[in-house]
Each structure stands twice: as C-alpha cells, then as structure tokens.
Design a protein around this motif. Structure first.
Motif, PDB file in Angstrom:
ATOM      1  N   GLU A 146       0.829  -1.205   0.000  1.00 18.23           N
ATOM      2  CA  GLU A 146       0.000   0.000   0.000  1.00 18.23           C
ATOM      3  C   GLU A 146       0.862   1.253   0.000  1.00 18.23           C
ATOM      4  O   GLU A 146       0.341   2.360  -0.089  1.00 18.23           O
ATOM      5  CB  GLU A 146      -0.912   0.010   1.222  1.00 18.23           C
ATOM      6  CG  GLU A 146      -2.068  -0.975   1.129  1.00 18.23           C
ATOM      7  CD  GLU A 146      -3.126  -0.709   2.179  1.00 18.23           C
ATOM      8  OE1 GLU A 146      -4.311  -0.606   1.802  1.00 18.23           O
ATOM      9  OE2 GLU A 146      -2.773  -0.618   3.366  1.00 18.23           O
ATOM     10  N   SER A 177       7.215   4.915   7.646  1.00 16.48           N
ATOM     11  CA  SER A 177       6.095   3.976   7.752  1.00 16.48           C
ATOM     12  C   SER A 177       5.950   3.167   6.475  1.00 16.48           C
ATOM     13  O   SER A 177       6.366   3.595   5.393  1.00 16.48           O
ATOM     14  CB  SER A 177       4.785   4.727   8.023  1.00 16.48           C
ATOM     15  OG  SER A 177       4.445   5.566   6.938  1.00 16.48           O
ATOM     16  N   SER A 179       3.002   0.117   4.731  1.00 22.28           N
ATOM     17  CA  SER A 179       1.772  -0.665   4.852  1.00 22.28           C
ATOM     18  C   SER A 179       1.771  -1.737   3.763  1.00 22.28           C
ATOM     19  O   SER A 179       1.983  -1.440   2.581  1.00 22.28           O
ATOM     20  CB  SER A 179       0.544   0.238   4.691  1.00 22.28           C
ATOM     21  OG  SER A 179      -0.650  -0.498   4.802  1.00 22.28           O
ATOM     22  N   THR A 190      -4.408  -6.409   5.329  1.00 23.21           N
ATOM     23  CA  THR A 190      -3.419  -5.336   5.289  1.00 23.21           C
ATOM     24  C   THR A 190      -3.054  -4.916   6.705  1.00 23.21           C
ATOM     25  O   THR A 190      -3.857  -5.039   7.630  1.00 23.21           O
ATOM     26  CB  THR A 190      -3.956  -4.114   4.508  1.00 23.21           C
ATOM     27  OG1 THR A 190      -2.959  -3.093   4.474  1.00 23.21           O
ATOM     28  CG2 THR A 190      -5.215  -3.559   5.158  1.00 23.21           C
ATOM     29  N   ASP A 191      -1.828  -4.473   6.880  1.00 26.49           N
ATOM     30  CA  ASP A 191      -1.393  -3.930   8.170  1.00 26.49           C
ATOM     31  C   ASP A 191      -0.147  -3.091   7.940  1.00 26.49           C
ATOM     32  O   ASP A 191       0.360  -3.013   6.812  1.00 26.49           O
ATOM     33  CB  ASP A 191      -1.138  -5.034   9.190  1.00 26.49           C
ATOM     34  CG  ASP A 191      -1.493  -4.589  10.612  1.00 26.49           C
ATOM     35  OD1 ASP A 191      -1.148  -3.443  10.972  1.00 26.49           O
ATOM     36  OD2 ASP A 191      -2.093  -5.388  11.360  1.00 26.49           O
ATOM     37  N   TYR A 192       0.365  -2.495   8.993  1.00 26.68           N
ATOM     38  CA  TYR A 192       1.417  -1.495   8.849  1.00 26.68           C
ATOM     39  C   TYR A 192       2.330  -1.501  10.064  1.00 26.68           C
ATOM     40  O   TYR A 192       2.038  -2.100  11.096  1.00 26.68           O
ATOM     41  CB  TYR A 192       0.785  -0.110   8.706  1.00 26.68           C
ATOM     42  CG  TYR A 192       0.046   0.322   9.964  1.00 26.68           C
ATOM     43  CD1 TYR A 192       0.674   1.082  10.945  1.00 26.68           C
ATOM     44  CD2 TYR A 192      -1.284  -0.058  10.170  1.00 26.68           C
ATOM     45  CE1 TYR A 192       0.003   1.450  12.103  1.00 26.68           C
ATOM     46  CE2 TYR A 192      -1.967   0.302  11.321  1.00 26.68           C
ATOM     47  CZ  TYR A 192      -1.318   1.062  12.281  1.00 26.68           C
ATOM     48  OH  TYR A 192      -1.981   1.413  13.434  1.00 26.68           O
ATOM     49  N   TYR A 194       5.329   1.601  11.836  1.00 28.02           N
ATOM     50  CA  TYR A 194       5.891   2.938  11.670  1.00 28.02           C
ATOM     51  C   TYR A 194       6.801   3.249  12.841  1.00 28.02           C
ATOM     52  O   TYR A 194       6.809   2.550  13.868  1.00 28.02           O
ATOM     53  CB  TYR A 194       4.783   3.986  11.578  1.00 28.02           C
ATOM     54  CG  TYR A 194       4.028   4.176  12.879  1.00 28.02           C
ATOM     55  CD1 TYR A 194       4.371   5.202  13.761  1.00 28.02           C
ATOM     56  CD2 TYR A 194       2.982   3.329  13.223  1.00 28.02           C
ATOM     57  CE1 TYR A 194       3.694   5.369  14.954  1.00 28.02           C
ATOM     58  CE2 TYR A 194       2.292   3.488  14.406  1.00 28.02           C
ATOM     59  CZ  TYR A 194       2.647   4.511  15.275  1.00 28.02           C
ATOM     60  OH  TYR A 194       1.979   4.662  16.464  1.00 28.02           O
ATOM     61  N   ALA A 213       5.881  -4.955   9.722  1.00 26.81           N
ATOM     62  CA  ALA A 213       4.650  -4.746   8.960  1.00 26.81           C
ATOM     63  C   ALA A 213       4.244  -6.022   8.237  1.00 26.81           C
ATOM     64  O   ALA A 213       3.069  -6.412   8.238  1.00 26.81           O
ATOM     65  CB  ALA A 213       4.833  -3.607   7.965  1.00 26.81           C
TER      66      ALA A 213
END
Length: 445
Positions: A146, A177, A179, A190-192, A194, A213
């Motif tokens: 992303e 960051s 994603s 989805t995930d992230y 940072y 992530a």
C-alpha cells in the motif's frame, strides 16, 4: 531566534498601539521534506517551507484572532485584530497571565533535546522508504504494497505576550512507515508499522519496520469472526492510546465547565484501580510532546492526573481555570489561527508489574485488539463502541486472528476494571502499556 522573537514582540506592540488592552503573538517558521513510493515507484516527493503568524488581541475583555503567512507587513493585521475584538462578545476570563503567573527566566538552548541538527536529506528519506518496502515484499506471503514513506520536518517558533513574556522554541520531527498486503480477493489482509521520533538516529531501522509490517499482515491471514459474549478485552499499545486520549478529553477543562464530561462530578474519587497512575511529564527529554512552557507562557510541570486510582484534577488553561475558579495547570495549547485551549501532552499510564503473558494468563476466552475502526466514544455519557480486529485469546494464549468484531462498554466501568502490563514505551506524545479491561461486550458471530 532573535528575528522571530523580535517579530512576535513587535507585533504585540503594534496591537497595543492600535488599541488592544492585551495581546499575544505566535510566530512559526517550518521546513519539511516528504517522500512516498509504492512498488518501487515514486508517488510523492515534496519539499516545503513557510512562515505563519497568529496575533490575539484583547479589547475590553473580548478577544479576536488574526493570522497571516506574511510576517513582514503586520500593521494592518494588528489593526484588523483589534477591530474584530471590539465587536465580539465579552469574555473576561480570556485575559493573559499576570507577570507573577507567567514563567520567569526561560532557559536558553535546547534543554529538552528536541532539535536534531543532523542534515537529513531527501536521499536519506528515499533510501529508508525503499528499504522498508523491499524488506517487506521479500517476505514469503506478502502479495502487494500500500506504500512506504518517510518524512522530516523542523519548526522554529516564538511566543510574545504583552505581560512581558517572550520565548523561543525549536523542534524536529522524523517519521517512517510502510503498509503491506497479503492474500487476494476476499482473503486479502493489510497492516502497517511505523516509527516517529524527534531525532533521526532514534528511529527504528527501516529493515525492522518492513519485517514487522509484513509479519503483522501474515499473522492476520485466515481471520474470522469469534463468538459474541461478555469477556475480557486486551488493547495492544498502539490502540490503547485511544483509551488514554478519551480519559484526557473527559478531564479537559472545556468539557468540565460546560458540563459535557461523564467525569465532571468525579474529582477526588477513585476512577481506576489503586494500581493505576496516569502522569503528564512535559520535561521528558527527546519526547514528542515535551515543552518548558505552555501556549500562554505558564511554566509546565509534572502532574499526576490519576494517583493510585484517584482523579487529581482537570486539564486547565487560564480561561477554563478562571471559569471553574481554579488555577491553570499550564496546559494552554496554542495553534496558529486559534485561541488558547486546554491540551495535555507527554501523558502516559505508568507501567504495571506483570508481563503481557502474565496479564493474559487468567483469560479463558477473550479478545486481543490490534486495530480499531470508527469513532464510537460518547464523551458526555462515557458510552463506548468500536469496530475491532485482532486475535482471540483462549486459556491465556493468543490463538487465531479475528475480524468484523465490535467491542462495547461504558468508560466508567472500563476504567474501573482496567489493568496494565509492564511493556510501556515512550514513542508518541501519549503512551500506554498493554491494557486489559476485565469485562466488555464482544459482538461477533
């Protein structure tokens, strides 16, 4: 430094000359770089700099704000602020601090270590974003990105008040960051991750961020709904900050004097268990929300908002303090284009004595929340309801990923049944360890 302080002071003098009884002025200059990419292709690359000035004029107990991006031609701005103040309603509680109330002898230099002198270039931001995304995409099971990004910024600001206060402050900010996406179609997740800090070298490594992530996304694969029930809910620190934010909003002086807080009658009462302490430490070095003085020139200090579970006070600026017949807690927040208002920073729930594993140990069935959706908090009643996803807990162990869940309760009950682990980290201006609420309504399948 001297230029900004002189501009702020001269603008205050112009307002007084134009007829203001009192005035204050904030001047800010800023420079920033940002870069973003997706799948190796540049999506954003920005460099910006600018100056802003905000003047508050007070005439016969009424205040008005005028702001501008032009910090050179200020005579007309001062005249406009004074004219506006003459036609708005009177509020005698908006007066600035007296000379005795304001901070005396503001230390010179970067005593809180908020300014990084490193020369962080656009090339360094690009390399960080590239490393994060490439690291994550190289992990088996990751199907898409992303986006990945990095940014840097610095601000220099001066505050001058007609009571004689004049001080300067400078800060830097850095953030990275990424994603990621795993799966396809209806099975997509989805995930992230940072990292932010006021010093570049204190950021987590881009490789670490990319790996984290990716792992978070992969851990969510196969998520499903869990059953509806009354059970414990555990908040990971990155979402638990919202609970502390709701508490700080509930003790904000603006809500208290208007009577719009569910805690308005709870001063001096036990709100949490006696093991819980909530502290604001504005003097923590290299902390995102650190400050020696507030937006009204008042000297900040460490405060216990909750001590041994008991509510100690309200978050007050000068105006709300006067309306409540109390003293300011030096929490006057100030933004460009706005009058001072109560604001807390560098607040945290003190760490507990249990590890996260020990905190989960007695949970037969429960919900470990890693992500929240929606804005379901009613500050007047304390009612709480939010969409959530994370992992199901069985017999003290995290088992399978869950999604499309809702958690609900009332903050009065949630605070009273709150306990914490020992994993507190100082990463934002509001920080919490892992939080457990002993009983909430969980809605799922």
């Amino acid at each position: 430094m001297s230029d900004l302080r002189n501009i702020a002071e001269d603008t205050v003098k112009l307002a007084l000359k134009a007829g203001a009884d009192h005035a204050d002025c904030v001047v800010v200059t800023s420079q920033s770089l940002s870069y973003g990419q997706r799948l190796g292709r540049v999506e954003t690359m920005e460099e910006s700099e600018g100056s802003k000035l905000c003047l508050r004029a007070i005439v016969n107990g009424a205040q008005a704000i005028a702001s501008s991006n032009d910090i050179q031609n200020l005579q007309d701005l001062a005249a406009r602020a004074v004219e506006m103040a003459r036609i708005v309603p009177v509020d005698n509680d908006c007066l600035p601090a007296s000379k005795d109330e304001m901070m005396q002898n503001v230390p010179q230099g970067d005593v809180l270590q908020l300014f990084d002198k490193s020369d962080v270039s656009m090339e360094m931001l690009i390399e960080s974003a590239k490393q994060m995304e490439e690291t994550a995409l190289a992990i088996k099971g990751i199907s898409n990105s992303e986006g990945s990004g990095a940014s840097s910024g610095k601000t220099q600001s001066a505050l001058a008040i007609s009571n004689g206060f004049n001080a300067y402050m400078e800060k830097t900010y850095f953030g990275i960051s990424v994603s990621m996406i795993a799966g396809t179609g209806d099975e997509m997740q989805t995930d992230y991750d940072y990292s932010t800090n006021c010093h570049w070298q204190n950021l987590k490594s881009p490789t670490e961020i990319g790996k984290k992530a990716a792992q978070r996304v992969l851990d969510k694969m196969g998520a499903k709904q869990a059953p509806s029930m009354q059970a414990p809910v555990v908040f990971a620190p990155r979402v638990g900050r919202g609970l502390l934010g709701s508490f700080l909003s509930a003790i904000n002086g603006e809500a208290i004097y208007k009577g719009t807080s569910f805690l308005k009658e709870k001063m001096g009462q036990a709100i949490f268990a006696d093991s819980i302490n909530i502290i604001e430490d504005p003097h923590r070095k290299q902390a995102m929300g650190a400050r020696l003085f507030d937006g009204e020139g008042m000297q900040t200090e460490t405060r216990h908002w909750i001590k041994d579970g008991v509510l100690q006070g309200w978050v007050l600026d000068l105006r709300t303090a006067r309306k409540l017949h109390m003293q300011s807690t030096a929490n006057g927040g100030r933004g460009i284009g706005a009058v001072p208002s109560p604001s807390a920073g560098n607040a945290f729930i003190a760490a507990g004595t249990q590890s996260v594993k020990e905190l989960l140990a007695d949970i037969k069935q429960g919900f470990y929340v890693t992500q929240l959706m929606g804005m379901g908090v009613n500050g007047v009643t304390g009612d709480y309801s939010q969409g959530a996803e994370g992992f199901w807990i069985e017999n003290g162990e995290i088992t399978f990923p869950v999604q499309e869940m809702t958690i609900a309760g009332n903050l009065n009950d949630m605070f009273a049944n709150l306990s914490v682990a020992d994993d507190l980290l100082f990463e934002q201006s509001i920080n919490v360890p892992t939080i457990k609420i002993a009983d909430m309504t969980i809605a799922g399948a």
